[in-house]
Scaffold this motif. Structure first.
Motif, PDB file in Angstrom:
ATOM      1  N   ASP A  92       0.831  -1.202   0.000  1.00  0.00           N
ATOM      2  CA  ASP A  92       0.000   0.000   0.000  1.00  0.00           C
ATOM      3  C   ASP A  92       0.869   1.257   0.000  1.00  0.00           C
ATOM      4  OD1 ASP A  92      -2.282  -1.527   0.076  1.00  0.00           O
ATOM      5  OD2 ASP A  92      -2.416  -1.501   2.266  1.00  0.00           O
ATOM      6  N   ILE A 173      -9.107   5.908  -5.917  1.00  0.00           N
ATOM      7  CA  ILE A 173      -8.371   5.305  -4.806  1.00  0.00           C
ATOM      8  C   ILE A 173      -9.317   5.006  -3.648  1.00  0.00           C
ATOM      9  CG2 ILE A 173      -6.219   6.514  -5.368  1.00  0.00           C
ATOM     10  CD1 ILE A 173      -6.818   8.270  -2.818  1.00  0.00           C
ATOM     11  N   TYR A 175      -8.853   5.164   0.660  1.00  0.00           N
ATOM     12  CA  TYR A 175      -7.864   5.616   1.640  1.00  0.00           C
ATOM     13  C   TYR A 175      -8.389   5.465   3.062  1.00  0.00           C
ATOM     14  CZ  TYR A 175     -10.578   9.970   2.001  1.00  0.00           C
ATOM     15  OH  TYR A 175     -11.582  10.886   2.206  1.00  0.00           O
ATOM     16  N   GLN A 195      -4.792   2.954  -1.675  1.00  0.00           N
ATOM     17  CA  GLN A 195      -4.584   1.945  -2.714  1.00  0.00           C
ATOM     18  C   GLN A 195      -5.178   2.432  -4.033  1.00  0.00           C
ATOM     19  OE1 GLN A 195      -6.803   0.927  -0.082  1.00  0.00           O
ATOM     20  NE2 GLN A 195      -5.112   0.465   1.316  1.00  0.00           N
ATOM     21  N   HIS A 196      -4.557   1.989  -5.111  1.00  0.00           N
ATOM     22  CA  HIS A 196      -5.031   2.275  -6.471  1.00  0.00           C
ATOM     23  C   HIS A 196      -6.164   1.284  -6.770  1.00  0.00           C
ATOM     24  CE1 HIS A 196      -5.289   3.015 -10.656  1.00  0.00           C
ATOM     25  NE2 HIS A 196      -4.068   3.516 -10.831  1.00  0.00           N
ATOM     26  N   GLU A 200      -6.326  -2.671  -8.017  1.00  0.00           N
ATOM     27  CA  GLU A 200      -6.934  -3.675  -7.133  1.00  0.00           C
ATOM     28  C   GLU A 200      -8.046  -4.412  -7.853  1.00  0.00           C
ATOM     29  OE1 GLU A 200      -6.251  -4.528  -3.901  1.00  0.00           O
ATOM     30  OE2 GLU A 200      -4.421  -3.357  -4.152  1.00  0.00           O
TER      31      GLU A 200
END
Length: 639
Positions: A92, A173, A175, A195-196, A200
């Motif tokens: 992450d 994203i 968060y 995270q993208h 994912e």
């Protein structure tokens, strides 16, 4: 671990205190040692000492302030509870800030996703680095880092939100922002983990795809096929029916053995594409394993299914697989089962389709067979499948036993020790012997003979070894034991290494063993038979050619096989007393065998007249229940 800067702060405080005390002591000593009437000098000394103490105190205070700032800075990272090494190694993105929302740290993932380097971002407001696509004109808008620090709560995005990179590009994203407290429970900053989501989501989609598709052909795999099939069966009723097609590829083994596994893989890929081009969009084509494929035809009548099956056969029939200058014609067999409300067990329908496909392939290349409950071929096939299960169970339940039938010298002539052929017998649940042909046919059809042969060899060697151990001790006569080897064993690469291991365990057994190979198996696997015989003849093992005379070119192949015995096919022997042609055949085989130095054994001796005729022809041995009934091998070796 203690912060080294904070340790220096404590040391500096102690050093300043000690130095001031020393100066006071020095001042007192000087005052006491001076002339008490010299007041001016004493005053000057005290003023000088106090001046020095003041200067040292100021310098120490400034140094302590500097250390305190550094200590606080380092305490932030210390209190974060993780090192740069740890943050650098996680997947992450991580950004940490101080209490004033200035960036203190970014791991490499955060650098990549924001477009900022750690050196450029450090000490900048986090809102310049972690830029979110929010409507800042919204009166209720509050930056998430600010929200976290002001309310001392963890903040997560509850709706879709995009991160804006420094180059202006955006991506979705997820968060989570949490406050960081020190050991005094004081707020020292925040940590942002994000995270993208596109990556994912892409990873999740890839994992889902791999779980449902065959890696080689990119078709649906067996697990997903069965899941869809089970769901489809639930919709079958009087108004809606479906069709299951089970497809098996011809010539796949030839390509694999001739050109290698990579060529075989390419063949499967290409066949998969061909089949896919002929099925309807709403249908499901899958690779079920090996060279087997399946098609689910949704809402399809049997007549339409047969038309589609013909199209599949036609497209494969026209196809040619070319590999390194070699061209192969391939074909398929298709088994079809109509799925209605009457047959709703997925495993049962799959079994029906598999059996129908097998029958289709028995008819020849590029054939179709439709399952019918009262089909004689299907009933036979089902019975054989049951025997496969019973054979497997017989190993674990120890229902196989070894028998032996004596091979008797004709006219009671002496030919050394006694000679036996080993026979495998299977017991039912009550301990009764099951006729061999009831299960041997199934074992041959489903490639189980090599396993049966290995079981016979392993267990026979154990018993024969027990007899060999007693020969010298009890002055017993030698006995020779013939063990049958099937064509499947000759073709199985494991057989030779298995036998070498067995002879390593019992090196003295070679002279007591004869391997019997049927003429048909030897001719069908001539090179393997030749290598096999050559290998073990060197160890002292003898060989017999069984059922000799059944082939069209028996004598032509005989000179290529270095065997010790010819077993004359019982079909010629059993009625040679009333069929002059069979009598002549037995005589010819016996004569040729003796010319080549091979002893002869007549099978199926059923009467005195036949034995007398065999003696007249000079046949060496006879075998049959009339001469000697089979007995348990254990009884024979314990005699």
């Amino acid at each position: 671990m203690q912060n080294p800067v904070c340790n220096n702060k404590s040391k500096c405080q102690r050093a300043g205190l000690v130095l001031n005390i020393v100066l006071l002591i020095v001042a007192v000593v000087l005052v006491v040692s001076l002339d008490q009437e010299n007041v001016a000098l004493i005053s000057a000394v005290l003023m000088a000492v106090l001046g020095v103490m003041l200067v040292l105190t100021i310098l120490n205070a400034r140094y302590l302030h500097s250390l305190e700032s550094d200590c606080e800075s380092m305490s932030i990272q210390s209190d974060f509870g993780c090192s740069d090494v740890t943050l650098n190694s996680i997947a992450d993105a991580v950004i940490t800030t101080d209490a004033q929302q200035k960036v203190r740290y970014m791991n490499p993932v955060a650098e990549r996703l924001t477009g900022w380097s750690m050196s450029d971002a450090r000490e900048k407001p986090v809102t310049d680095i972690f830029v979110l696509d929010y409507d800042e004109h919204d009166p209720n808008f509050l930056q998430p880092v600010q929200d976290c620090l002001e309310n001392l709560v963890t903040v997560k995005n509850e709706t879709d939100v995009s991160l804006i990179e420094c180059n202006g590009s955006q991506y979705e994203i997820s968060y989570s922002i949490s406050p960081i407290m020190n050991h005094k429970n004081e707020l020292i900053g925040s940590v942002i983990v994000f995270q993208h989501m596109d990556k994912e989501r892409g990873m999740s989609e890839m994992i889902a795809y791999q779980a449902t598709h065959d890696e080689l052909t990119d078709l649906i795999n067996r697990r997903e096929f069965e899941r869809r099939f089970k769901k489809l069966i639930e919709t079958a009723n009087d108004k809606a029916s479906h069709v299951l097609c089970y497809i098996d590829l011809d010539q796949f083994k030839v390509v694999n053995d001739t050109c290698g596994h990579y060529a075989g893989d390419q063949l499967l890929k290409q066949i998969g594409h061909l089949l896919e081009s002929e099925v309807r969009e709403e249908d499901t084509l899958a690779r079920l394993g090996g060279d087997e494929f399946g098609v689910l035809l949704e809402n399809c009548e049997l007549e339409d299914a047969l038309r589609i099956a013909e199209q599949l056969i036609d497209v494969v029939k026209k196809y040619r697989f070319i590999w390194e200058g070699k061209t192969f014609e391939v074909g398929i067999g298709i088994g079809i089962v109509q799925v209605t409300s009457e047959n709703i067990l997925p495993s049962e329908v799959m079994s029906f389709a598999d059996s129908a496909c097998y029958i289709a392939k028995e008819k020849g290349r590029n054939m179709i067979h439709v399952y019918q409950p009262d089909d004689d071929a299907m009933i036979k096939r089902k019975g054989e499948m049951q025997w496969v299960h019973r054979i497997t169970e017989a190993y674990t339940q120890e229902l196989f036993v070894l028998y032996a039938q004596e091979i008797v010298p004709v006219a009671n002539r002496t030919h050394g020790g006694k000679h036996y052929e080993l026979l495998i017998r299977m017991l039912d649940e009550s301990g009764q012997i099951i006729p061999p042909m009831e299960y041997v046919t199934a074992a041959e059809r489903y490639n189980m003979m090599a396993d049966l042969d290995r079981w016979v060899i392993h267990n026979a060697f154990d018993l024969i070894h027990q007899y060999e151990e007693r020969i010298e001790k009890e002055n017993l006569k030698t006995k020779i034991f013939a063990i049958n080897l099937s064509g499947q064993s000759l073709n199985d690469s494991k057989t030779m290494s298995f036998l070498k291991e067995e002879f390593t365990r019992y090196p003295k057994l070679a002279s007591s063993v004869i391997f019997e190979i049927t003429e048909t198996a030897a001719i069908s696997n001539l090179s393997q038979a030749y290598d096999f015989i050559s290998t073990f003849k060197g160890n002292g093992v003898k060989f017999a050619l069984d059922d000799f005379g059944s082939g069209l070119s028996s004598f032509a192949y005989l000179k290529n096989l270095n065997v010790d015995y010819l077993k004359i096919d019982g079909e010629f022997v059993k009625d040679m007393d009333c069929d002059p042609i069979n009598f002549a055949m037995v005589g010819s085989i016996n004569q040729i065998g003796h010319i080549m130095g091979i002893k002869t054994i007549a099978e199926h001796v059923v009467s005195d007249d036949i034995r007398d005729m065999l003696m007249e022809l000079g046949v060496d041995y006879g075998q049959g229940n009339w001469l000697s009934e089979p007995r348990p091998l254990l009884d024979i070796v314990m005699e």
